[in-house]
Write a protein that holds these residues in place. Structure first.
Motif, mmCIF file in Angstrom:
data_model
loop_
_atom_site.group_PDB
_atom_site.id
_atom_site.type_symbol
_atom_site.label_atom_id
_atom_site.label_comp_id
_atom_site.label_asym_id
_atom_site.label_seq_id
_atom_site.Cartn_x
_atom_site.Cartn_y
_atom_site.Cartn_z
ATOM 1 N N SER A 207 -41.223 11.208 22.304
ATOM 2 C CA SER A 207 -40.865 10.197 23.305
ATOM 3 C C SER A 207 -42.061 9.313 23.626
ATOM 4 C CB SER A 207 -40.362 10.884 24.581
ATOM 5 O OG SER A 207 -39.206 11.649 24.320
ATOM 6 N N ILE A 208 -43.220 9.932 23.812
ATOM 7 C CA ILE A 208 -44.430 9.154 24.122
ATOM 8 C C ILE A 208 -44.787 8.240 22.951
ATOM 9 C CG2 ILE A 208 -46.898 9.319 24.598
ATOM 10 C CD1 ILE A 208 -46.325 11.951 26.051
ATOM 11 N N ALA A 209 -44.724 8.823 21.729
ATOM 12 C CA ALA A 209 -45.098 8.044 20.548
ATOM 13 C C ALA A 209 -44.157 6.862 20.333
ATOM 14 C CB ALA A 209 -45.101 8.943 19.314
ATOM 15 N N ALA A 210 -42.848 7.104 20.456
ATOM 16 C CA ALA A 210 -41.877 6.025 20.243
ATOM 17 C C ALA A 210 -41.988 4.956 21.322
ATOM 18 C CB ALA A 210 -40.465 6.604 20.214
ATOM 19 N N THR A 211 -42.177 5.373 22.576
ATOM 20 C CA THR A 211 -42.322 4.406 23.673
ATOM 21 C C THR A 211 -43.587 3.569 23.494
ATOM 22 O OG1 THR A 211 -41.186 5.939 25.173
ATOM 23 C CG2 THR A 211 -42.452 4.159 26.175
ATOM 24 N N GLY A 212 -44.678 4.245 23.121
ATOM 25 C CA GLY A 212 -45.928 3.515 22.893
ATOM 26 C C GLY A 212 -45.808 2.523 21.758
ATOM 27 N N ALA A 213 -45.110 2.918 20.703
ATOM 28 C CA ALA A 213 -44.923 2.013 19.567
ATOM 29 C C ALA A 213 -44.129 0.777 19.971
ATOM 30 C CB ALA A 213 -44.215 2.749 18.431
ATOM 31 N N LEU A 214 -43.144 0.952 20.864
ATOM 32 C CA LEU A 214 -42.371 -0.192 21.346
ATOM 33 C C LEU A 214 -43.265 -1.179 22.086
ATOM 34 C CD1 LEU A 214 -38.945 1.187 22.664
ATOM 35 C CD2 LEU A 214 -39.365 -0.258 20.669
ATOM 36 N N PHE A 215 -44.141 -0.647 22.951
ATOM 37 C CA PHE A 215 -45.030 -1.523 23.716
ATOM 38 C C PHE A 215 -46.023 -2.240 22.808
ATOM 39 C CE2 PHE A 215 -43.688 0.995 27.421
ATOM 40 C CZ PHE A 215 -43.466 -0.046 28.331
ATOM 41 N N LEU A 216 -46.353 -1.606 21.667
ATOM 42 C CA LEU A 216 -47.257 -2.252 20.715
ATOM 43 C C LEU A 216 -46.524 -3.215 19.788
ATOM 44 C CD1 LEU A 216 -49.546 0.749 19.667
ATOM 45 C CD2 LEU A 216 -50.058 -1.074 21.301
ATOM 46 N N GLY A 217 -45.196 -3.254 19.904
ATOM 47 C CA GLY A 217 -44.408 -4.143 19.072
ATOM 48 C C GLY A 217 -44.067 -3.569 17.710
ATOM 49 N N GLU A 218 -44.359 -2.290 17.482
ATOM 50 C CA GLU A 218 -44.064 -1.643 16.192
ATOM 51 C C GLU A 218 -42.641 -1.086 16.231
ATOM 52 O OE1 GLU A 218 -45.973 -1.798 13.686
ATOM 53 O OE2 GLU A 218 -47.851 -2.478 14.603
ATOM 54 N N THR A 219 -41.664 -1.984 16.316
ATOM 55 C CA THR A 219 -40.279 -1.545 16.511
ATOM 56 C C THR A 219 -39.719 -0.804 15.304
ATOM 57 O OG1 THR A 219 -39.548 -3.725 15.759
ATOM 58 C CG2 THR A 219 -39.800 -3.411 18.137
ATOM 59 N N VAL A 220 -40.074 -1.268 14.104
ATOM 60 C CA VAL A 220 -39.557 -0.616 12.896
ATOM 61 C C VAL A 220 -40.066 0.816 12.816
ATOM 62 C CG1 VAL A 220 -39.488 -0.672 10.379
ATOM 63 C CG2 VAL A 220 -39.398 -2.816 11.672
ATOM 64 N N GLU A 221 -41.351 1.003 13.047
ATOM 65 C CA GLU A 221 -41.915 2.350 12.973
ATOM 66 C C GLU A 221 -41.374 3.247 14.078
ATOM 67 O OE1 GLU A 221 -45.823 3.320 11.497
ATOM 68 O OE2 GLU A 221 -46.393 1.234 11.831
ATOM 69 N N ALA A 222 -41.176 2.683 15.268
ATOM 70 C CA ALA A 222 -40.650 3.477 16.375
ATOM 71 C C ALA A 222 -39.267 4.030 16.035
ATOM 72 C CB ALA A 222 -40.587 2.623 17.639
ATOM 73 N N ALA A 223 -38.411 3.157 15.514
ATOM 74 C CA ALA A 223 -37.067 3.603 15.139
ATOM 75 C C ALA A 223 -37.117 4.596 13.987
ATOM 76 C CB ALA A 223 -36.211 2.392 14.763
ATOM 77 N N MET A 224 -37.988 4.344 13.005
ATOM 78 C CA MET A 224 -38.100 5.229 11.847
ATOM 79 C C MET A 224 -38.589 6.613 12.256
ATOM 80 S SD MET A 224 -37.653 5.640 8.633
ATOM 81 C CE MET A 224 -37.505 3.989 7.951
ATOM 82 N N VAL A 225 -39.532 6.652 13.200
ATOM 83 C CA VAL A 225 -40.043 7.939 13.694
ATOM 84 C C VAL A 225 -38.907 8.776 14.266
ATOM 85 C CG1 VAL A 225 -41.374 8.957 15.589
ATOM 86 C CG2 VAL A 225 -42.444 7.280 14.097
ATOM 87 N N LEU A 226 -38.073 8.156 15.084
ATOM 88 C CA LEU A 226 -36.971 8.889 15.713
ATOM 89 C C LEU A 226 -35.936 9.336 14.687
ATOM 90 C CD1 LEU A 226 -36.620 6.611 18.854
ATOM 91 C CD2 LEU A 226 -37.401 8.988 18.831
ATOM 92 N N LEU A 227 -35.641 8.471 13.702
ATOM 93 C CA LEU A 227 -34.667 8.835 12.674
ATOM 94 C C LEU A 227 -35.177 10.019 11.842
ATOM 95 C CD1 LEU A 227 -32.012 8.252 11.200
ATOM 96 C CD2 LEU A 227 -33.273 6.652 9.731
#
Length: 767
Positions: A207-227
């Motif tokens: 959750s922390i990693a995906a939320t942080g990635a969103l704030f950094l604008g790394e939307t593709v990686e954030a979604a990929m991490v969760l998948l």
């Protein structure tokens, strides 16, 4: 407050569960309710009630710990335990008033419904579920229910990828929405786990990693991490299910119904959990036995491969005991039930497997302790990585925060935590499938380091079926002025031995039956382990014991010692018979070695393991058996002497003791690891760390080999788990790997260690 009845019917009627209707002491053995939508049992005593459920969705022992922590924190719960191997949750609650009032009211009231509902709600909020009745659940709905979040997230991302090239802003928005969609269940579970006492869970890190990635604008990686995380969880669940298959098949062995034969010979179908000792039941060819039973039908073959690993059906005769779960192969059979509900052979095996999880191997306990501080330490390191370089060295904030988020994913200890229990569970499942029960990872680990195996003789190295070879009378005595016949010697001995289950006693009684000797009544019978048995017969004290125990009586009879020595030199075991202290005769018996014993000793020798026989028998009989098997021996040992000998052997390395009698219990306890033969006395089975249910000593070498293979795989798994963490820690700090690679590496490591552990299930017995 008045105490609750020890046994009473109770049926909580909530919309979330069904009760088995059985109530008993919460400290007693539980029977499993079958046929209900949810496996749930209620038990009550004066101060506690026990509830149990079957939980699904656990993919590693860490999940079991999460459930325990959460349930233990609920009001009214005094204790909770989750068994990963059998997926069972046991909860003790303290609520005497509501239980008492509900039972005495005689109605189906909502007993402890608040506690029940809170437990079920907590389990479901954590992402786990109570096992549904699969017979009423459509396959399609089950599949969609299980994978719909992964499928929908993947579709979300696919659409985003397809339109991003043409409409970049819209594609980026869709990736934001996809991340939020995937983050919702993970973050919700992380919050619930944190509230229930598990703040450093993998869900928290994700959750922390995906939320942080969103704030950094790394939307593709954030979604990929969760998948990737969701896919990895299902891979772990699949692997865990494979590891539990052996236990689940064992739990499904006993049928739900049985055919009961009444006194008039009428047959009726009844629920298997209503059977009680003494009931007569009938099973058809191709059907399994619902309880342990004494066979009444002659010459029936039973397939016990699911229980003992026997490769071919075994023919049984009337009077022999057949274990629950055995399958009748060739004919209709009738048996007399001898086990109480919840106490059959299958129930005992399952109970041992459940208890085994509490007896963790030392390496597993170390990893559990390590993982408790590893994740917080890595989170602290991530904070340092995020703030120290930018603040101290003026590094770019975005770059170092990104590296810190990647470190959070590396901090996930899943692969390390599952490395040991996955191997141990697989090994225990394989061992039980082949007819060996190991009481936990600690015993499994010790087995592989054994340097010496000490064997009991009778029933372990020998068939345990001695036969009478000679009966001798020593003539007149003070109580028998006329010369005593050999038949009279046998009559007195059999009368005293008639209540004993010892192989020698059974052989003496069997010979008396063959000769149609009517046995007199006995009283004040007393057995002395390793010495003999005594009792009052026709007003006289009759003792049947070893020559060593009755040496004083032997010395008073001319020629007795010479006769004893001649019979012992022929490999006989002797039972001396005295009446009021006067020696009146002896009975000689001989027990042949097991056909596979010599191969077992040779296999152990090839593994560098020394074998020694410890027996209370005379030196000549012991030497005869030992020379045939090619092993050392110590003879004339009392139970205490065996323990002393074990202590001496332990000075040279770890010692395993294998035996089957009451007199073996002290030695089994003294040894580093005790192994009981499955047909042995209950006290030996309870004392031992392992049990061979099939009574084949040749499996001992395979069992030790399995232990060594398990420890080798555990070492490999730890290297894979720790090595991958170290590797990606370095590559992350060097900027070579990012978020999705880190989670893929963690998922891959978890899959690798699990697949490596599952190799133990595929190991085949030699030859």
């Amino acid at each position: 407050m008045p105490s609750c009845p020890a046994t009473q019917s109770a049926s909580p009627q909530s919309d979330t569960m069904k009760s088995s209707g059985a109530a008993s002491s919460c400290c007693s053995n539980n029977t499993q309710s079958e046929g209900s939508a949810i496996d749930h049992q209620t038990a009550s005593v004066s101060d506690c009630m026990q509830l149990s459920w079957i939980i699904t969705g656990m993919d590693c022992p860490g999940c079991a710990t999460k459930i325990e922590n959460a349930v233990n924190g609920l009001n009214g719960v005094t204790g909770a335990r989750v068994t990963f191997a059998t997926e069972r949750l046991l909860v003790k609650v303290d609520n005497r008033a509501s239980i008492h009032d509900g039972i005495n009211s005689g109605i189906n009231s909502d007993i402890n419904s608040d506690i029940n509902n809170n437990i079920l709600k907590t389990i479901r909020e954590l992402g786990f579920s109570v096992k549904d009745d699969v017979a009423h659940e459509p396959v399609a709905d089950s599949f969609l229910k299980k994978y719909w979040h992964i499928i929908s997230l993947a579709l979300f991302m696919l659409v985003a990828v397809l339109i991003q090239g043409t409409f970049p802003v819209a594609g980026n928005v869709l990736f934001y929405l996809a991340t939020l969609w995937g983050l919702y269940p993970v973050a919700t579970k992380a919050w619930l786990l944190a509230r229930s006492g598990s703040p450093f869970s993998i869900e928290t890190l994700m959750s922390i990693a995906a939320t942080g990635a969103l704030f950094l604008g790394e939307t593709v990686e954030a979604a990929m991490v969760l998948l990737l995380f969701m896919i990895g969880e299902h891979m772990e669940a699949f692997a865990a299910g494979r590891a539990r298959q052996g236990v689940q098949k064992l739990m499904a062995l006993t049928p739900e119904t049985a055919f009961l034969i009444d006194r008039d010979g009428n047959k009726s179908a009844v629920s298997a959990d209503t059977l009680k000792p003494g009931d007569i039941i009938e099973i058809l060819p191709g059907s399994r036995l619902p309880a342990d039973g004494e066979l009444l039908t002659p010459d029936v073959s039973f397939d016990k491969s699911a229980l003992t690993g026997e490769s071919v059906p075994v023919e049984h005769n009337p009077g022999e005991i057949v274990m629950a779960g055995s399958l009748s192969v060739d004919r209709v059979a009738r048996l007399k039930v001898i086990s109480k509900p919840g106490e059959s052979a299958v129930d005992r095996i399952i109970r041992l497997i459940e208890e085994a999880e509490e007896r963790k191997a030392p390496v597993e306990r170390f990893i559990d302790a390590f993982s408790r501080w590893y994740t917080p330490l890595m989170m602290f390191m991530a904070v340092l990585v995020a703030f120290v370089p930018p603040l101290v060295f003026a590094g770019p904030w975005v770059e170092w925060i990104y590296k810190a988020l990647t470190l959070l994913l590396i901090a996930c200890p899943c692969a390390l935590v599952i490395s040991t229990p996955a191997a141990v569970t697989s090994a225990l499942a394989r061992a039980s499938r082949n007819g060996a029960l190991i009481k936990g990872g600690a015993a499994l680990e010790l087995l592989g380091s054994v340097k010496t195996v000490a064997f009991d003789k009778t029933g372990t190295l020998t068939e345990g079926k001695p036969a009478v070879t000679h009966i001798a009378s020593f003539g007149r005595s003070a109580f028998y002025p006329e010369s005593m016949s050999e038949q009279e010697v046998l009559r007195l001995a059999a009368a005293v031995e008639s209540g004993s289950a010892h192989p020698i006693a059974r052989a003496i009684v069997a010979r008396a039956d063959e000769m149609n000797i009517r046995l007199p009544a006995t009283s004040e019978v007393e057995a002395k382990a390793g010495l003999g048995v005594q009792g009052q017969v026709e007003g006289k004290m009759v003792v049947v014991g070893s020559p060593r125990h009755l040496q004083d009586s032997i010395d008073t009879v001319a020629g007795a010692q010479q006769t004893i020595e001649q019979l012992e030199e022929q490999g006989n075991t002797l039972a001396m018979v005295t009446v009021e202290g006067d020696l009146v005769g002896l009975i000689a018996l001989r027990d042949n070695p097991r056909t596979e014993a010599q191969n077992a000793i040779a296999a152990l020798k090839a593994m560098g393991i020394n074998s020694i026989m410890l027996t209370g028998d005379n030196p000549c009989a012991a030497a005869a058996i030992a020379s045939q098997l090619g092993m050392e021996y110590r003879s004339g040992l009392l139970p205490g002497d065996k323990s002393t000998e074990i202590e001496r052997l332990k000075e040279k390395g770890r010692v395993a003791m294998i035996g089957d009698g009451i007199n073996d219990a002290p030695a089994l306890k003294t040894a580093d690891i005790g192994i009981a033969m499955g047909s042995g006395a209950d006290v030996a089975l309870e004392t031992a760390d392992c049990a061979l249910t099939h009574n084949r000593v040749e499996e001992l070498a395979d069992l030790i080999g399995l232990s060594r293979s398990t420890m080798a795989i555990i070492r490999q798994n730890i290297f894979l788990a720790v090595g991958s963490k170290a590797l990606f820690l370095v590559t992350t700090l060097l900027g070579m790997t990012g978020l999705w690679v880190a989670v893929l590496a963690d998922t891959g490591a978890t899959a690798l260690v699990t697949a490596n552990a599952l190799r133990l299930l595929r190991n085949k017995k030699k030859g």
